[in-house]
Scaffold this motif. Structure first.
Motif, short mmCIF file in Angstrom:
data_model
loop_
_atom_site.label_atom_id
_atom_site.label_comp_id
_atom_site.label_asym_id
_atom_site.label_seq_id
_atom_site.Cartn_x
_atom_site.Cartn_y
_atom_site.Cartn_z
N ILE A 197 -0.10 2.19 8.54
CA ILE A 197 0.22 1.48 7.20
C ILE A 197 0.64 -0.08 7.82
CG2 ILE A 197 2.32 1.21 5.59
CD1 ILE A 197 2.40 4.35 5.56
N VAL B 242 -0.02 4.25 -5.18
CA VAL B 242 0.95 3.82 -4.12
C VAL B 242 1.27 5.12 -3.24
CG1 VAL B 242 3.16 2.74 -3.40
CG2 VAL B 242 2.07 2.29 -5.60
N ARG B 243 1.02 4.78 -1.84
CA ARG B 243 1.62 6.02 -0.94
C ARG B 243 2.97 6.07 -0.82
NH1 ARG B 243 -1.89 4.88 4.44
NH2 ARG B 243 -1.17 6.79 4.89
N GLU C 20 0.97 -1.30 0.03
CA GLU C 20 -0.01 0.12 -0.02
C GLU C 20 0.99 1.57 0.01
OE1 GLU C 20 -1.91 0.73 3.74
OE2 GLU C 20 -1.12 -1.13 4.37
#
Length: 229
Positions: free
Chosen positions: A171, A118-119, A12
């Protein structure tokens, strides 16, 4: 170049080291390093010769206090503190002159990862103004959700810095992308996948032992992401 044992899981988020991963550190560091010692001698704080360039390059990824203790172990605390100040000041001056460089493909790859959702984050052991200054000067700052530095958060290790980042941004599944053993340790001790960047060449041969996969070019990240499950 790839060395991987298992199929990677799509992350992520990706967390990037700065020096030796995104940024060609030596293009900014070495000119400022030599001028730092010239100034230290002018100010009579350190009268020895400038230590070899390899001395500082081999320390990249370490906390700054540890770097100076290793490079000039016999210098006074005042000299090491002044070296810290001078190096930052001179590097920030040089950043404005646009003499430094990112690794090939960094801007394009980060832009594409960002476009795919995408972070993106930075976690660096450097000083806040330096890390953010490099990101801004090279126009990658807006691509990151946050930029974390040991200088800003006063963490004792990159393991702690990455844990803080993961916790604050909730996250669970990230790739830690970096070129030093501290990046491998930070990723693994926080239960994350580690992508080792084997193109900078600042460390020794065992620097990236324990990484899940190695890349020889930053642009390989996009292929890894696309092939991950």
């Amino acid at each position: 170049m790839e060395r991987t044992q298992n199929k990677l899981t799509k992350p992520e988020a990706m967390i990037f080291d700065m020096d030796g991963t995104l940024f060609m550190t030596e293009t900014l560091l070495l000119p400022a390093y030599h001028r730092t010692f010239e100034r230290l001698r002018e100010e009579k704080l350190y009268m020895g010769e400038t230590p070899p360039e390899q001395a500082v390059l081999s320390c990249l990824g370490m906390l700054l206090d540890d770097i100076w203790r290793k490079i000039i172990p016999d210098a006074s605390e005042a000299a090491r503190q002044r070296a810290n100040e001078l190096l930052l000041e001179l590097q920030l001056e040089d950043l404005k002159q646009h003499h430094s460089k990112l690794y090939p493909g960094v801007l394009e790859t980060l832009t594409e990862l960002n476009r795919r959702g995408v972070r993106l984050f930075v976690a660096s052991n450097g000083l806040e103004h330096y890390v953010k200054g490099v990101a801004r000067a090279h126009q990658i700052f807006p691509l990151f959700e946050a930029v974390y530095s040991a200088g800003e958060y006063e963490t004792a290790s990159k393991v702690d810095l990455v844990k803080l980042l993961l916790d604050q941004h909730k996250i669970h599944n990230a790739w830690m992308v970096g070129d030093r053993s501290s990046d491998v340790e930070a990723g693994k001790k926080n239960g994350q996948t580690v992508v080792g960047c084997a193109y900078a060449g600042f460390g020794n041969g065992q620097e990236l032992d324990g990484a899940d996969v190695l890349i020889a070019d930053f642009k390989e990240l996009l292929k890894l992401y696309d092939e991950a499950e």
